[in-house]
Design a protein around this motif. Structure first.
Motif, PDB file in Angstrom:
ATOM      1  N   ASP A 449       0.836  -1.203   0.000  1.00 15.56           N
ATOM      2  CA  ASP A 449       0.000   0.000   0.000  1.00 15.56           C
ATOM      3  C   ASP A 449       0.865   1.243   0.000  1.00 15.56           C
ATOM      4  O   ASP A 449       0.727   2.120   0.829  1.00 15.56           O
ATOM      5  CB  ASP A 449      -0.936   0.004   1.215  1.00 15.56           C
ATOM      6  CG  ASP A 449      -1.983  -1.082   1.124  1.00 15.56           C
ATOM      7  OD1 ASP A 449      -2.923  -0.925   0.329  1.00 15.56           O
ATOM      8  OD2 ASP A 449      -1.843  -2.093   1.824  1.00 15.56           O
ATOM      9  N   GLY A 450       1.777   1.310  -0.947  1.00 18.24           N
ATOM     10  CA  GLY A 450       2.658   2.464  -1.043  1.00 18.24           C
ATOM     11  C   GLY A 450       4.107   2.062  -0.909  1.00 18.24           C
ATOM     12  O   GLY A 450       4.447   1.099  -0.211  1.00 18.24           O
ATOM     13  N   ASP A 451       4.991   2.772  -1.593  1.00 16.07           N
ATOM     14  CA  ASP A 451       6.414   2.469  -1.591  1.00 16.07           C
ATOM     15  C   ASP A 451       6.979   2.503  -0.178  1.00 16.07           C
ATOM     16  O   ASP A 451       6.796   3.464   0.562  1.00 16.07           O
ATOM     17  CB  ASP A 451       7.166   3.466  -2.464  1.00 16.07           C
ATOM     18  CG  ASP A 451       6.841   3.302  -3.937  1.00 16.07           C
ATOM     19  OD1 ASP A 451       6.328   2.231  -4.297  1.00 16.07           O
ATOM     20  OD2 ASP A 451       7.105   4.244  -4.707  1.00 16.07           O
ATOM     21  N   GLY A 452       7.666   1.424   0.182  1.00 13.22           N
ATOM     22  CA  GLY A 452       8.363   1.376   1.457  1.00 13.22           C
ATOM     23  C   GLY A 452       7.508   1.009   2.648  1.00 13.22           C
ATOM     24  O   GLY A 452       8.032   0.672   3.702  1.00 13.22           O
ATOM     25  N   LYS A 453       6.198   1.070   2.517  1.00 14.60           N
ATOM     26  CA  LYS A 453       5.327   0.756   3.645  1.00 14.60           C
ATOM     27  C   LYS A 453       5.247  -0.754   3.828  1.00 14.60           C
ATOM     28  O   LYS A 453       5.078  -1.506   2.872  1.00 14.60           O
ATOM     29  CB  LYS A 453       3.932   1.331   3.404  1.00 14.60           C
ATOM     30  CG  LYS A 453       2.994   1.170   4.579  1.00 14.60           C
ATOM     31  CD  LYS A 453       1.650   1.848   4.288  1.00 14.60           C
ATOM     32  CE  LYS A 453       0.699   1.696   5.463  1.00 14.60           C
ATOM     33  NZ  LYS A 453      -0.608   2.346   5.175  1.00 14.60           N
ATOM     34  N   ARG A 454       5.338  -1.191   5.068  1.00 15.25           N
ATOM     35  CA  ARG A 454       5.333  -2.627   5.338  1.00 15.25           C
ATOM     36  C   ARG A 454       3.955  -3.226   5.092  1.00 15.25           C
ATOM     37  O   ARG A 454       2.932  -2.664   5.506  1.00 15.25           O
ATOM     38  CB  ARG A 454       5.766  -2.899   6.784  1.00 15.25           C
ATOM     39  CG  ARG A 454       5.883  -4.389   7.086  1.00 15.25           C
ATOM     40  CD  ARG A 454       6.548  -4.657   8.415  1.00 15.25           C
ATOM     41  NE  ARG A 454       6.697  -6.082   8.650  1.00 15.25           N
ATOM     42  CZ  ARG A 454       7.321  -6.614   9.685  1.00 15.25           C
ATOM     43  NH1 ARG A 454       7.863  -5.807  10.602  1.00 15.25           N
ATOM     44  NH2 ARG A 454       7.423  -7.920   9.832  1.00 15.25           N
ATOM     45  N   CYS A 455       3.924  -4.384   4.409  1.00 14.91           N
ATOM     46  CA  CYS A 455       2.668  -5.098   4.179  1.00 14.91           C
ATOM     47  C   CYS A 455       2.208  -5.753   5.477  1.00 14.91           C
ATOM     48  O   CYS A 455       3.023  -6.098   6.347  1.00 14.91           O
ATOM     49  CB  CYS A 455       2.852  -6.189   3.120  1.00 14.91           C
ATOM     50  SG  CYS A 455       3.425  -5.605   1.512  1.00 14.91           S
ATOM     51  N   LEU A 456       0.912  -5.938   5.608  1.00 13.28           N
ATOM     52  CA  LEU A 456       0.399  -6.695   6.736  1.00 13.28           C
ATOM     53  C   LEU A 456       0.914  -8.131   6.666  1.00 13.28           C
ATOM     54  O   LEU A 456       1.042  -8.693   5.579  1.00 13.28           O
ATOM     55  CB  LEU A 456      -1.130  -6.693   6.717  1.00 13.28           C
ATOM     56  CG  LEU A 456      -1.796  -5.347   6.982  1.00 13.28           C
ATOM     57  CD1 LEU A 456      -3.290  -5.453   6.726  1.00 13.28           C
ATOM     58  CD2 LEU A 456      -1.537  -4.906   8.416  1.00 13.28           C
ATOM     59  N   PRO A 457       1.226  -8.758   7.801  1.00 17.15           N
ATOM     60  CA  PRO A 457       1.705 -10.147   7.779  1.00 17.15           C
ATOM     61  C   PRO A 457       0.698 -11.065   7.091  1.00 17.15           C
ATOM     62  O   PRO A 457      -0.507 -10.950   7.289  1.00 17.15           O
ATOM     63  CB  PRO A 457       1.844 -10.489   9.266  1.00 17.15           C
ATOM     64  CG  PRO A 457       2.018  -9.173   9.952  1.00 17.15           C
ATOM     65  CD  PRO A 457       1.174  -8.206   9.169  1.00 17.15           C
ATOM     66  N   HIS A 458       1.194 -11.957   6.256  1.00 18.55           N
ATOM     67  CA  HIS A 458       0.320 -12.858   5.502  1.00 18.55           C
ATOM     68  C   HIS A 458       1.114 -14.098   5.123  1.00 18.55           C
ATOM     69  O   HIS A 458       2.317 -14.036   4.881  1.00 18.55           O
ATOM     70  CB  HIS A 458      -0.213 -12.169   4.247  1.00 18.55           C
ATOM     71  CG  HIS A 458      -1.389 -12.862   3.625  1.00 18.55           C
ATOM     72  ND1 HIS A 458      -1.269 -14.025   2.898  1.00 18.55           N
ATOM     73  CD2 HIS A 458      -2.710 -12.561   3.651  1.00 18.55           C
ATOM     74  CE1 HIS A 458      -2.470 -14.410   2.492  1.00 18.55           C
ATOM     75  NE2 HIS A 458      -3.362 -13.543   2.946  1.00 18.55           N
ATOM     76  N   GLY A 459       0.438 -15.241   5.063  1.00 17.67           N
ATOM     77  CA  GLY A 459       1.072 -16.456   4.590  1.00 17.67           C
ATOM     78  C   GLY A 459       1.654 -16.267   3.200  1.00 17.67           C
ATOM     79  O   GLY A 459       1.120 -15.527   2.385  1.00 17.67           O
ATOM     80  N   SER A 460       2.773 -16.960   2.947  1.00 21.21           N
ATOM     81  CA  SER A 460       3.478 -16.751   1.684  1.00 21.21           C
ATOM     82  C   SER A 460       4.063 -18.061   1.175  1.00 21.21           C
ATOM     83  O   SER A 460       4.491 -18.925   1.945  1.00 21.21           O
ATOM     84  CB  SER A 460       4.599 -15.731   1.862  1.00 21.21           C
ATOM     85  OG  SER A 460       5.368 -15.592   0.689  1.00 21.21           O
ATOM     86  N   SER A 461       4.107 -18.176  -0.154  1.00 18.62           N
ATOM     87  CA  SER A 461       4.740 -19.319  -0.814  1.00 18.62           C
ATOM     88  C   SER A 461       6.210 -19.072  -1.109  1.00 18.62           C
ATOM     89  O   SER A 461       6.898 -19.983  -1.581  1.00 18.62           O
ATOM     90  CB  SER A 461       4.014 -19.630  -2.132  1.00 18.62           C
ATOM     91  OG  SER A 461       2.733 -20.157  -1.918  1.00 18.62           O
ATOM     92  N   ALA A 462       6.694 -17.860  -0.897  1.00 23.22           N
ATOM     93  CA  ALA A 462       8.041 -17.484  -1.308  1.00 23.22           C
ATOM     94  C   ALA A 462       9.022 -17.538  -0.143  1.00 23.22           C
ATOM     95  O   ALA A 462       8.668 -17.260   1.006  1.00 23.22           O
ATOM     96  CB  ALA A 462       8.033 -16.086  -1.918  1.00 23.22           C
ATOM     97  N   VAL A 463      10.268 -17.881  -0.446  1.00 22.69           N
ATOM     98  CA  VAL A 463      11.355 -17.940   0.531  1.00 22.69           C
ATOM     99  C   VAL A 463      12.467 -17.011   0.052  1.00 22.69           C
ATOM    100  O   VAL A 463      12.849 -17.042  -1.125  1.00 22.69           O
ATOM    101  CB  VAL A 463      11.879 -19.379   0.679  1.00 22.69           C
ATOM    102  CG1 VAL A 463      13.134 -19.414   1.552  1.00 22.69           C
ATOM    103  CG2 VAL A 463      10.793 -20.276   1.267  1.00 22.69           C
ATOM    104  N   ARG A 464      12.986 -16.197   0.966  1.00 22.92           N
ATOM    105  CA  ARG A 464      13.976 -15.187   0.611  1.00 22.92           C
ATOM    106  C   ARG A 464      15.390 -15.775   0.669  1.00 22.92           C
ATOM    107  O   ARG A 464      15.699 -16.621   1.513  1.00 22.92           O
ATOM    108  CB  ARG A 464      13.841 -13.998   1.554  1.00 22.92           C
ATOM    109  CG  ARG A 464      14.579 -12.766   1.117  1.00 22.92           C
ATOM    110  CD  ARG A 464      14.043 -11.519   1.801  1.00 22.92           C
ATOM    111  NE  ARG A 464      12.785 -11.086   1.188  1.00 22.92           N
ATOM    112  CZ  ARG A 464      11.664 -10.851   1.865  1.00 22.92           C
ATOM    113  NH1 ARG A 464      11.634 -11.026   3.165  1.00 22.92           N
ATOM    114  NH2 ARG A 464      10.588 -10.435   1.243  1.00 22.92           N
TER     115      ARG A 464
END
Length: 675
Positions: A449-464
């Motif tokens: 929701d905008g550049d740099g703003k942290r997303c709300l925590p949510h389940g994810s399929s991706a691994v960093r």
């Protein structure tokens, strides 16, 4: 989603998502002795007892509505709230509930279930109506939007009210509730209503367990004796529709026509697949728009195209291009020629709002049907996202797309396909499959929701991925995506340092709880703890440069050799990608293929000929995206036949001290295969 659509007309559609941020919810207990992670389970038990609804029916309906996730205060695109997905019809926008194009779904007559409303207690009732549910349980409607226990009670009360309206008893036998279940979601056509009820009762037969997004442990015991229910005869459909009989599908044509006097045309190409070109891939997209806008786009000959659209609210499917023809959907002519493209209504930054269970299930039914029809292997090198499409050339890498993004639940999707992703080797295997537990794996993302703003925590399929085994280390960088040398970021659309569920990689090293894989020519590290692993052991084939070759080229497409082109046709430039595949490195392959090329530059009433080469390639999982290497450049290592157990690096063999790769993980969903 096609790039042209995003850049030319869909930016305004993002405004609609601005109000979707949910408040924090503390799930109220149904009793003072309830353990923290059992409150939702107890809410189902209490509500079933209170309203005389079989608990198995209530829980299975809720699973089909939301997979038991709460999404507190956040409405879906259909305006549904909570684990029962109760629809606040007063707040639902007309565009969100717009009917599919053309005639009534499947070309049938007006649907007896469409918009079904009936009078109960002097009130007009729409199935799954939040306002009426609130009146039935005598609480403010707002409470059902944020209070999961009240939401479950409201759903149970609605099921009981529907059962009474149908003149049926509040029976303890789940089979007596078929018609009430069929009507619960307010589905607009008979085919979809029947498929929904079949899913509900199929789940009752099999049972399920899931750890929800907020950590609730919910279990539905299996009831094998519940009988299937015969559905209606498949309705008559438009002749061009290619769809399994249990799905509601219709047709809205994408135009194939010239658009100017210079010979430019759109928005797809005629072909004769699979006679002239095998269909090998199915590409999963999200629209980054609402469906009505995408319908406008796909009917515009100056825009892109795709084969199918899937509606978020109920999974309704609309076909636009025949599967024999080539749609312009992936950003790669090579992939377009060999694939079917499926768009899903939604925005990758708001998955809880758009990626609904009914959409997942309809899409999986369609993909299972298409995969069987065309012999597409059901693995992640053949069924993949727009974000996994190989870049055809180095210059195109920064322009490739990111959808459906890190929040698409690939593990659940492959469960629904009947091809569950799971360990196929032990903990010290030289290959791993990325397989985090979606509900509990919540890496940090920014930019929703905008550049740099942290997303709300949510389940994810991706691994960093990191440059060394340390979460404070720099992220792996994709030199093709960021040729200027800028570092990778945690932005939700930055794919430069990510791998995805179901993708399989060769192990490069292990150190304690960390695993390194070969990724775009480098060692890339991710945390892979024993208790909650993010990857499991895998078996299969890997390729490595032949002895004596220090480095081999990597391609974004498999083109024919020069001799294969007919006289008068200019050879297509190979354009190797700007990466290195060096001696000692290994990459997983799940298929070999021949090179091919089709000249798609001229409007024609008949398909253009396919140039087929004799040179063989291997498709490899090279990074987040796929790539290709010449078979003559590599040796193939098969862990299933060679007994390979070590991990090979650029300077030799490393130890395998880690204990990762156990099958499954704590809190993972356990739903039996759906054939």
């Amino acid at each position: 989603m096609p790039r042209a659509v995003r850049t030319c007309r869909l930016a305004a559609c993002l405004i609609a998502t601005a109000a979707l941020l949910p408040p924090l919810l503390i799930l109220p207990a149904s009793g003072t002795d309830d353990s923290e992670d059992q409150r939702l389970q107890n809410a189902f038990t209490d509500a079933a007892r209170e309203f005389h609804v079989p608990r198995s029916v209530l829980m299975s309906v809720s699973y089909m509505q939301s997979r038991w996730d709460i999404h507190p205060g956040t409405p879906s695109i259909a305006g549904g709230y909570g684990p029962m997905h109760l629809v606040d019809t007063a707040r639902t926008r007309a565009s969100d509930r717009s009917p599919a194009p053309g005639p009534a779904a499947d070309g049938a007559k007006a649907d007896p279930l469409a918009g079904t409303a009936f009078a109960v207690g002097g009130h007009a009732v729409q199935p799954a109506d939040l306002e009426h549910a609130a009146r039935l349980i005598k609480v403010p409607a707002g409470q059902l939007r944020t209070d999961a226990v009240a939401n479950v009670r409201g759903g149970a009360a609605l099921l009981a009210a529907t059962q009474r309206h149908l003149g049926k008893p509040l029976s303890a036998d789940p089979e007596d509730w078929w018609q009430a279940v069929e009507r619960f979601p307010g589905t607009r056509d008979v085919t979809s209503a029947t498929a929904y009820a079949n899913d509900v009762f199929g789940l009752i037969r099999r049972g399920a367990h899931r750890t929800t997004a907020d950590g609730q442990e919910v279990t539905l015991p299996a009831t094998p004796g519940v009988s299937p229910h015969p559905g209606p005869q498949p309705p008559k459909r438009p002749k061009n529709v290619e769809c399994p009989p249990e799905l509601a599908c219709d047709w809205l044509a994408a135009p194939y026509e010239e658009i100017d006097d210079d010979g430019d045309y759109g928005n797809h190409d005629l072909a004769d697949r699979p006679r002239d070109q095998r269909i090998e891939y199915i590409v999963i997209h999200d629209t980054e728009s609402t469906l009505p806008n995408m319908f406008k786009t796909v009917q515009d000959p100056t825009e892109a195209s795709w084969h199918y659209s899937v509606r978020s609210s109920d999974g309704h499917i609309t076909q636009h291009v025949r599967t024999k023809d080539e749609a312009w959907h992936s950003g790669s002519k090579f992939v377009n020629a060999r694939s079917i493209g499926i768009e899903h209504e939604g925005f990758l930054t708001h998955p809880g709002t758009w990626y609904t269970e009914q959409m997942y299930r309809s899409s999986a039914r369609l993909v299972r049907y298409l995969a069987k029809k065309y012999g597409v292997p059901m693995d992640r090198q053949h069924i993949f996202g727009h974000d996994n499409v190989p870049s055809p050339t180095g210059d195109s890498i920064p322009e490739m797309h990111e959808d459906p993004g890190p929040f698409w639940d690939w593990r659940h999707y492959f469960d629904l396909l009947g091809a569950p992703l799971k360990a196929t080797a032990g903990p010290d295997s030289p290959m791993v499959m990325i397989l985090p537990d979606y509900a509990t794996h919540k890496p940090r993302y920014t930019g929703c929701d905008g550049d740099g703003k942290r997303c709300l925590p949510h389940g994810s399929s991706a691994v960093r991925l990191y440059t060394r085994p340390d979460e404070n280390a720099p992220l792996i960088q994709d030199p093709g995506r960021r040729p200027d040398g800028d570092p990778s970021t945690e932005d939700v659309s930055d794919l430069g340092s990510r791998v995805s569920t179901g993708q399989t990689f060769a192990v490069a090293d292990r150190r304690g709880e960390w695993t390194a894989i070969w990724y775009q020519g480098n060692k890339a590290w991710f945390k892979n703890p024993t208790v909650h692993p993010t990857a499991v052991g895998a078996s299969g084939r890997m390729v490595t440069p032949k002895e004596g070759l220090d480095e081999i080229p990597v391609f974004g497409r498999a083109l024919p050799e020069e001799e294969a082109y007919p006289d008068g046709m200019e050879e297509e430039d190979e354009s190797p990608l700007p990466y290195s595949l060096r001696a000692g490195q290994r990459y997983v392959t799940q298929s070999a293929l021949g090179g091919s090329y089709v000249d798609r530059s001229t409007f024609s009433a008949t398909p253009q000929p396919v140039v087929v080469g004799q040179e063989k390639y291997y498709e490899i999982q090279f990074g987040h995206r796929l790539a290709y290497v010449r078979a003559d450049d590599v040796d193939v290592l098969d862990t299933r036949t060679t007994g390979t157990t070590g991990t090979t690096g650029t300077t030799g063999t490393t130890g395998t001290t880690g204990t990762n790769g156990t099958a499954g993980s704590a809190g993972s969903e356990a739903v039996p295969d759906e054939q």
